[in-house]
Scaffold this active site. Structure first.
Site, PDB file in Angstrom:
ATOM      1  N   HIS A 163      48.282  31.738  39.765  1.00  0.00           N
ATOM      2  CA  HIS A 163      48.323  32.458  41.040  1.00  0.00           C
ATOM      3  C   HIS A 163      48.583  31.501  42.200  1.00  0.00           C
ATOM      4  O   HIS A 163      47.836  31.473  43.193  1.00  0.00           O
ATOM      5  CB  HIS A 163      47.011  33.223  41.254  1.00  0.00           C
ATOM      6  CG  HIS A 163      47.180  34.415  42.162  1.00  0.00           C
ATOM      7  ND1 HIS A 163      46.388  35.533  42.068  1.00  0.00           N
ATOM      8  CD2 HIS A 163      48.037  34.656  43.193  1.00  0.00           C
ATOM      9  CE1 HIS A 163      46.746  36.414  42.996  1.00  0.00           C
ATOM     10  NE2 HIS A 163      47.751  35.898  43.698  1.00  0.00           N
TER      11      HIS A 163
ATOM     12  N   GLU B 111      41.569  37.051  36.146  1.00  0.00           N
ATOM     13  CA  GLU B 111      41.828  35.707  36.663  1.00  0.00           C
ATOM     14  C   GLU B 111      40.488  35.026  36.923  1.00  0.00           C
ATOM     15  O   GLU B 111      39.612  35.628  37.546  1.00  0.00           O
ATOM     16  CB  GLU B 111      42.639  35.771  37.971  1.00  0.00           C
ATOM     17  CG  GLU B 111      44.059  36.236  37.783  1.00  0.00           C
ATOM     18  CD  GLU B 111      44.878  36.217  39.071  1.00  0.00           C
ATOM     19  OE1 GLU B 111      44.347  35.750  40.115  1.00  0.00           O
ATOM     20  OE2 GLU B 111      46.032  36.645  39.043  1.00  0.00           O
TER      21      GLU B 111
ATOM     22  N   SER C 187      52.081  30.994  43.291  1.00  0.00           N
ATOM     23  CA  SER C 187      53.480  31.132  43.709  1.00  0.00           C
ATOM     24  C   SER C 187      53.642  31.205  45.227  1.00  0.00           C
ATOM     25  O   SER C 187      54.691  30.840  45.756  1.00  0.00           O
ATOM     26  CB  SER C 187      54.109  32.373  43.066  1.00  0.00           C
ATOM     27  OG  SER C 187      53.473  33.565  43.506  1.00  0.00           O
TER      28      SER C 187
ATOM     29  N   ARG D  73      50.201  41.657  41.468  1.00  0.00           N
ATOM     30  CA  ARG D  73      48.780  41.525  41.183  1.00  0.00           C
ATOM     31  C   ARG D  73      48.561  41.753  39.692  1.00  0.00           C
ATOM     32  O   ARG D  73      49.175  42.615  39.076  1.00  0.00           O
ATOM     33  CB  ARG D  73      47.954  42.533  41.999  1.00  0.00           C
ATOM     34  CG  ARG D  73      47.773  42.151  43.459  1.00  0.00           C
ATOM     35  CD  ARG D  73      46.920  40.902  43.596  1.00  0.00           C
ATOM     36  NE  ARG D  73      46.611  40.565  44.984  1.00  0.00           N
ATOM     37  CZ  ARG D  73      47.311  39.731  45.720  1.00  0.00           C
ATOM     38  NH1 ARG D  73      48.413  39.170  45.232  1.00  0.00           N
ATOM     39  NH2 ARG D  73      46.940  39.452  46.963  1.00  0.00           N
TER      40      ARG D  73
END
Length: 381
Positions: free
Chosen positions: A342, A323, A344, A294
């Site tokens: 973000h 983000e 993956s 995170r």
């Protein structure tokens, strides 16, 4: 009296039959394989033992994007809902309204404060499509108490691990520099003359957070010939391919030994900002930092400083803080940084697993069985 005894005996047989059926019902072969391969855990007790268990109305968030990535999920959910009412909410926000959630005892969606605020007092179970439940980090004890939370932990592990390895291999081989030359149609061999990170074989990789995702990363690093060390919060236990598992208090000491550091931590009060200036000062000079946990666990300004000073060789970031990463962030312009937004966890295979376990947990909930992937909401994972 004899008549009443017969009635009682029949009722007892029916109740036992229902209990045995619920206990012995098993998932389909594909779902069972997921459970076994990823080591998913069942709850200690069956949900039927909860005095509030009474499956009646189940709300599922399934906007168009999710439905496309998980085809067949709605049909499987309807099948597994049995006689309970299943409500499909297609709102793109994935926050069902209070009207939609009225009377619902179960929700399959994302774990967010807004959803819990809208939830019915009858809500017993919430299943999150995501592995992280930090969207529910600010819930009050009253909102957590007497409720059961499950999530998709471990299900995205293979995809995230492969993404991590892709970023690591790219940075170690200077592929971003060659890709930049390719974009300009330049045959540029100059990156090969610079000091490089070198081969991965024989180097040490530190997994910070040896959970489901961290274990998948560790296994792949070991396969590349790396020495793998790790930290975990719960114990010093780990698989054979991890040479040493330390506790959180050993993080700085282990970072000083690592050529590659991978952040696979959930976001909790104890992990927020853990990768800061003090950490990077103690890390081994010239290490690569990969972050797939995170973004809030890293102090962005301190990461930038470590990259600019050369303390870090490079960084692969799938998560950032904040983000989306602002357009004016210096990270965008750094040649030794790879940034992905973000994503993956997103792969066709991981979404199949997410759909399968969401449907399986619904089956277990309606049957009154043992749910998979119970979340300790106090711990945050």
């Amino acid at each position: 009296m004899i008549y009443m005894n017969k009635i009682f005996a029949i009722i007892t047989v029916l109740l036992v039959a229902h209990t045995v059926s619920a206990e012995t019902a098993s998932p389909d072969a594909e779902t069972q394989q997921i459970i076994e391969e990823l080591g998913l855990y069942e709850s200690d007790t069956a949900i039927r033992d909860n005095p509030n268990w009474n499956p009646q109305r189940i709300v599922v968030s399934l906007p168009a994007g999710y439905a496309q990535r998980m085809p067949g999920l709605e049909a499987q959910l309807r099948k597994n809902a049995g006689t309970a009412t299943l409500v499909i909410d297609t709102s793109e926000t994935m926050v069902p309204s209070a009207e939609v959630l009225a009377g619902a005892d179960a929700i399959i969606s994302l774990c967010t404060q807004a959803t819990i605020n809208n939830a019915s007092p009858r809500l017993l179970w919430l299943h999150s499509y995501t592995a992280g439940v930090d969207g529910c980090a600010d819930l009050t004890p009253a909102q957590i108490e007497d409720r059961v939370f499950t999530n998709s932990k471990r299900l995205m592990g293979p995809a995230i691990a492969e993404h991590s390895m892709a970023m690591l291999l790219s940075l170690a081989s200077d592929l971003p520099a060659y890709h930049a030359a390719q974009s300009d149609s330049r045959w540029d061999r100059s990156p090969a003359s610079r000091a490089s990170f070198g081969e991965l074989q024989g180097k040490t990789l530190l997994v910070v957070g040896l959970g489901g995702i961290g274990t998948e990363i560790a296994w792949r690093a070991h396969g590349l010939g790396m020495k793998v060390i790790a930290t975990r919060n719960s114990s010093r236990e780990g698989p054979d391919f991890v040479e040493y598992v330390g506790l959180p208090g050993e993080l700085s000491e282990l970072a000083a030994r690592a050529d590659v550091i991978v952040n696979a931590l959930p976001l909790t009060s104890s992990t927020t900002g853990i990768f800061n200036d003090a950490f990077f000062d103690k890390a081994k000079a010239g290490a690569i930092f990969i972050s797939v946990g995170r973004g809030g666990s890293t102090v962005t300004a301190d990461l930038i400083a470590a990259l600019e000073s050369g303390e870090l060789y490079g960084a692969g970031l799938d998560v950032t803080d904040p983000e989306p990463l602002p357009a004016d962030s210096p990270l965008w312009g750094m040649s030794n940084v790879i940034i992905t937004p973000h994503v993956s966890a997103v792969s066709a295979d991981s979404m199949k697993r997410v759909a399968a376990i969401a449907a399986e947990n619904l089956r277990r909930y309606v049957d009154g069985g043992r749910l998979l992937n119970i979340v300790n909401m106090k711990a945050g994972y």
